[in-house]
Design an enzyme around this catalytic site. Structure first.
Site, short mmCIF file in Angstrom:
data_model
loop_
_atom_site.label_atom_id
_atom_site.label_comp_id
_atom_site.label_asym_id
_atom_site.label_seq_id
_atom_site.Cartn_x
_atom_site.Cartn_y
_atom_site.Cartn_z
N ASP A 60 -0.80 -6.31 -0.41
CA ASP A 60 -1.36 -5.70 1.13
C ASP A 60 -2.71 -5.64 1.36
O ASP A 60 -3.48 -5.31 0.35
CB ASP A 60 -0.81 -4.25 1.12
CG ASP A 60 0.37 -4.04 2.04
OD1 ASP A 60 0.49 -4.97 3.00
OD2 ASP A 60 1.20 -3.41 1.90
N ASP A 67 0.82 -1.24 -0.05
CA ASP A 67 0.03 -0.13 0.23
C ASP A 67 0.84 1.24 0.00
O ASP A 67 0.51 2.39 -0.01
CB ASP A 67 -1.12 0.10 1.16
CG ASP A 67 -0.38 -0.10 2.58
OD1 ASP A 67 0.88 -0.14 2.75
OD2 ASP A 67 -0.93 -0.03 3.47
N SER A 68 2.20 1.08 -0.06
CA SER A 68 3.22 2.38 -0.42
C SER A 68 2.56 3.01 -1.58
O SER A 68 3.18 3.97 -2.03
CB SER A 68 4.51 1.67 -0.26
OG SER A 68 4.81 0.49 -1.24
N GLU A 107 -0.86 -5.88 8.51
CA GLU A 107 0.15 -5.31 9.35
C GLU A 107 -0.56 -5.62 10.92
O GLU A 107 -1.97 -5.69 10.80
CB GLU A 107 -0.13 -3.51 9.31
CG GLU A 107 0.80 -3.17 7.75
CD GLU A 107 1.17 -1.71 7.83
OE1 GLU A 107 0.49 -0.93 8.75
OE2 GLU A 107 1.10 -1.27 6.72
N LYS A 148 -0.68 -9.49 3.06
CA LYS A 148 0.04 -9.01 3.87
C LYS A 148 -0.80 -8.21 4.85
O LYS A 148 -1.51 -7.36 4.26
CB LYS A 148 1.29 -8.51 3.57
CG LYS A 148 2.07 -7.64 4.55
CD LYS A 148 3.46 -7.32 4.06
CE LYS A 148 3.46 -5.86 3.50
NZ LYS A 148 3.00 -4.68 4.41
N GLU A 199 9.99 -4.05 10.16
CA GLU A 199 10.20 -2.91 9.61
C GLU A 199 10.66 -1.99 10.66
O GLU A 199 10.30 -1.81 11.82
CB GLU A 199 8.91 -2.21 8.83
CG GLU A 199 9.16 -0.87 8.46
CD GLU A 199 8.11 -0.31 7.40
OE1 GLU A 199 7.30 -1.29 6.94
OE2 GLU A 199 8.46 0.91 6.94
O1 KIV Z 1 3.52 -1.13 1.21
C1 KIV Z 1 4.68 -1.29 1.41
O2 KIV Z 1 5.28 -1.17 0.40
C2 KIV Z 1 5.39 -2.38 2.33
C3 KIV Z 1 6.79 -2.64 2.46
C4 KIV Z 1 7.48 -1.39 2.71
C5 KIV Z 1 6.91 -3.45 3.37
O3 KIV Z 1 4.49 -2.71 3.29
#
Ligand code: KIV
Length: 297
Positions: free
Chosen positions: A100, A61-62, A132, A130, A199
């Site tokens: 994510d 989600d970056s 969090e 993924k 992280e």
């Molecule tokens: O959203 C993302 O890119 C991430 C990575 C930095 C692990 O969670």
């Protein structure tokens, strides 16, 4: 949409990632190739990274910060994630594709959270999701695993908690915070995750968690002792606008290269140097007129 793994075709699978754990349950250290993971948000980047041999492509989600121009990851919607995930899916053959779960998509009821994860798999073509968070996610991770959805955990600095954490700060610096982080990583493992992202935590804590877990750790700002590393692609190639974290090693400066190319293009257009005659199409009559007289018969 998905790429079904067949034995021996080189496709990276969840069991492959699990088998890359460097510490055996007996505590001995076996040299295994470190896991490589990078973010990707579009088709051409996915193709390049996949063909270069990256093990895991993460549609993180970056996306919100490096591609969509949001100032945090919080506004990213599940639909935006699926849109980009589908493009990455089309460019990915070998790598394991992880997506994510966006902020809000798993902070609802467990049933709705599972439904949202299923969308990432069914509509987006992800092979794992993924999530969090640590101890608080035990129930959710168990439910997802029960639904045959492999889960990658993410503890330490979790950008979706930016308001609760008060900013992007290194986590686990006090003894209490370090102990909580160890508990979080163990909880994620116990709930059934196949790997966990660590992280922005001190190197020694990253090493300790890596040694204690049976699942691989994938570090980002967690030191070199993790079982693998992940970076945001735009940081690696110098395309990030704004703050770059200390751990983000830049291997190329594509921003400078793009600026140079675009400036040169504008100069050429303005000066009439682009396009040239060789870059133009010609009608048949025009082409005949250009053939030297001796060749015309
Ligand atoms: O959203 C993302 O890119 C991430 C990575 C930095 C692990 O969670």
């Amino acid at each position: 949409m998905s790429v079904a793994p067949r034995a021996g075709n080189g496709k990276i699978t969840v069991p492959d990632i699990l088998s890359r754990k460097s510490h055996s349950p007996a505590g001995s250290l076996e040299a295994k190739p470190k896991i490589t993971c990078l973010t990707a948000y579009d088709y051409p980047t996915a193709r390049l990274l996949d063909e270069a041999g990256v093990d895991i492509l993460l549609v993180g989600d970056s996306l919100g910060m490096v591609v969509l121009g949001y100032d945090s990851t919080l506004p990213v919607t599940l639909d935006e994630m699926i849109h980009h995930l589908r493009a990455v899916r089309r460019g990915t053959r070998r790598a394991l594709l992880v997506a994510d779960m966006t902020f809000g998509s798993f902070h609802v009821s467990l049933d709705d959270s599972v439904r949202n994860a299923v969308r990432l798999i069914k509509e987006g073509g992800a092979e794992a999701v993924k999530v969090e968070g640590g101890e608080r996610r035990i129930e959710l991770i168990s439910r997802l695993v029960e639904a045959e959805i492999p889960v990658m955990g993410h503890v330490g600095l979790t950008p979706q908690s930016i308001h609760a954490m008060g900013g992007f700060h290194v986590q686990g610096r006090t003894n209490d915070a370090a102990r909580q982080l160890e508990r979080d990583a163990r909880a994620v493992e116990a709930a059934g995750a196949f790997a966990v992202v660590l992280e922005s935590i001190p190197r020694d804590l990253g090493a300790r968690i890596t040694e204690k877990l049976r699942i691989p750790t994938i570090g980002i700002g967690a030191g070199p002792d993790c079982d693998g590393q992940v970076l945001v692609f735009h940081d690696l190639v110098g395309l990030t606008i704004g703050h770059k974290p200390k751990f983000a090693r830049q291997y190329a400066n594509l921003s400078a290269e793009i600026s140079r190319a675009v400036t040169e293009y504008c100069d050429d257009v303005r000066a009439g140097r682009f396009p040239s005659d060789a870059e133009s199409f010609h009608s048949p009559s025009e082409a005949r007129e250009h053939v030297p007289v001796r060749q015309r018969t």
